[in-house]
Motif scaffolding. Structure first.
Motif, PDB file in Angstrom:
ATOM      1  N   GLU A  80      -9.226  19.327 -18.741  1.00 34.54           N
ATOM      2  CA  GLU A  80     -10.556  18.982 -19.255  1.00 34.54           C
ATOM      3  C   GLU A  80     -11.510  18.593 -18.115  1.00 34.54           C
ATOM      4  N   ALA A  81     -11.023  17.813 -17.170  1.00 29.95           N
ATOM      5  CA  ALA A  81     -11.851  17.384 -16.049  1.00 29.95           C
ATOM      6  C   ALA A  81     -12.168  18.549 -15.106  1.00 29.95           C
ATOM      7  N   ILE A  82     -11.199  19.429 -14.910  1.00 29.87           N
ATOM      8  CA  ILE A  82     -11.422  20.605 -14.064  1.00 29.87           C
ATOM      9  C   ILE A  82     -12.480  21.497 -14.709  1.00 29.87           C
ATOM     10  N   ALA A  83     -12.372  21.695 -16.006  1.00 27.01           N
ATOM     11  CA  ALA A  83     -13.348  22.519 -16.723  1.00 27.01           C
ATOM     12  C   ALA A  83     -14.750  21.933 -16.576  1.00 27.01           C
ATOM     13  N   TYR A  84     -14.858  20.616 -16.711  1.00 27.81           N
ATOM     14  CA  TYR A  84     -16.156  19.952 -16.569  1.00 27.81           C
ATOM     15  C   TYR A  84     -16.698  20.152 -15.152  1.00 27.81           C
ATOM     16  N   GLU A  85     -15.833  19.954 -14.163  1.00 32.17           N
ATOM     17  CA  GLU A  85     -16.214  20.075 -12.754  1.00 32.17           C
ATOM     18  C   GLU A  85     -16.707  21.487 -12.427  1.00 32.17           C
ATOM     19  N   LEU A  86     -16.039  22.499 -12.990  1.00 32.61           N
ATOM     20  CA  LEU A  86     -16.375  23.896 -12.684  1.00 32.61           C
ATOM     21  C   LEU A  86     -17.359  24.504 -13.691  1.00 32.61           C
ATOM     22  N   ASN A  87     -17.739  23.706 -14.691  1.00 31.95           N
ATOM     23  CA  ASN A  87     -18.699  24.154 -15.704  1.00 31.95           C
ATOM     24  C   ASN A  87     -18.206  25.393 -16.461  1.00 31.95           C
ATOM     25  N   VAL A  88     -16.939  25.333 -16.863  1.00 27.93           N
ATOM     26  CA  VAL A  88     -16.330  26.392 -17.678  1.00 27.93           C
ATOM     27  C   VAL A  88     -15.568  25.721 -18.818  1.00 27.93           C
ATOM     28  N   THR A 127     -10.659  28.527 -20.278  1.00 25.46           N
ATOM     29  CA  THR A 127     -10.780  29.306 -19.039  1.00 25.46           C
ATOM     30  C   THR A 127      -9.826  28.758 -17.983  1.00 25.46           C
ATOM     31  N   ILE A 128      -9.728  27.439 -17.900  1.00 27.47           N
ATOM     32  CA  ILE A 128      -8.818  26.816 -16.938  1.00 27.47           C
ATOM     33  C   ILE A 128      -7.374  27.178 -17.282  1.00 27.47           C
ATOM     34  N   LYS A 129      -7.026  27.096 -18.552  1.00 28.13           N
ATOM     35  CA  LYS A 129      -5.669  27.443 -18.988  1.00 28.13           C
ATOM     36  C   LYS A 129      -5.356  28.902 -18.661  1.00 28.13           C
ATOM     37  N   TYR A 130      -6.319  29.792 -18.879  1.00 30.07           N
ATOM     38  CA  TYR A 130      -6.130  31.207 -18.571  1.00 30.07           C
ATOM     39  C   TYR A 130      -5.859  31.383 -17.070  1.00 30.07           C
ATOM     40  N   HIS A 131      -6.682  30.752 -16.254  1.00 27.12           N
ATOM     41  CA  HIS A 131      -6.518  30.894 -14.805  1.00 27.12           C
ATOM     42  C   HIS A 131      -5.178  30.333 -14.335  1.00 27.12           C
ATOM     43  N   LYS A 132      -4.753  29.238 -14.930  1.00 23.26           N
ATOM     44  CA  LYS A 132      -3.463  28.674 -14.536  1.00 23.26           C
ATOM     45  C   LYS A 132      -2.327  29.636 -14.878  1.00 23.26           C
ATOM     46  N   LYS A 133      -2.390  30.285 -16.030  1.00 20.29           N
ATOM     47  CA  LYS A 133      -1.372  31.285 -16.381  1.00 20.29           C
ATOM     48  C   LYS A 133      -1.377  32.433 -15.377  1.00 20.29           C
ATOM     49  N   ARG A 134      -2.569  32.852 -14.974  1.00 19.87           N
ATOM     50  CA  ARG A 134      -2.689  33.931 -13.986  1.00 19.87           C
ATOM     51  C   ARG A 134      -2.116  33.494 -12.638  1.00 19.87           C
TER      52      ARG A 134
END
Length: 65
Positions: free
Chosen positions: A23-31, A35-42
Motif C-alpha cells: 500500500e505504501a509503495i503504491a502511494y509512493e509510486l502513484n499507482v 499494480t505493485i502486486k503484479y510487478h512483484k509477481k513479474r
C-alpha cells in the motif's frame, strides 16, 4: 537477466527493502496496489525466486539494486 527488470520494478525492490508494504509503495509510486502486486509477481518470475526475501537477496548480490 537483470536487464529484464524495469526501472519501476527496481524501485519496488528498493522500497520493499526499506520496509514499505504494498500500500505504501503504491502511494509512493502513484499507482494502484494491484499494480505493485503484479510487478512483484513479474519480479519473482524474472529472477526465478519464490519469495521477496529471495528476490532482495538476489537483487543485492547481482547489483540490481
Amino acid at each position: 537477466m537483470k536487464n529484464n527488470i524495469s526501472e519501476q520494478q527496481k524501485e519496488i525492490l528498493k522500497l520493499t527493502a526499506k520496509g514499505l508494504i504494498n500500500e505504501a509503495i503504491a502511494y509512493e509510486l502513484n499507482v494502484s496496489e494491484n499494480t505493485i502486486k503484479y510487478h512483484k509477481k513479474r519480479i519473482f518470475k524474472i529472477l526465478n525466486v519464490s519469495s521477496m526475501a529471495e528476490a532482495l537477496s538476489f537483487a543485492y548480490e547481482n547489483s540490481i539494486i
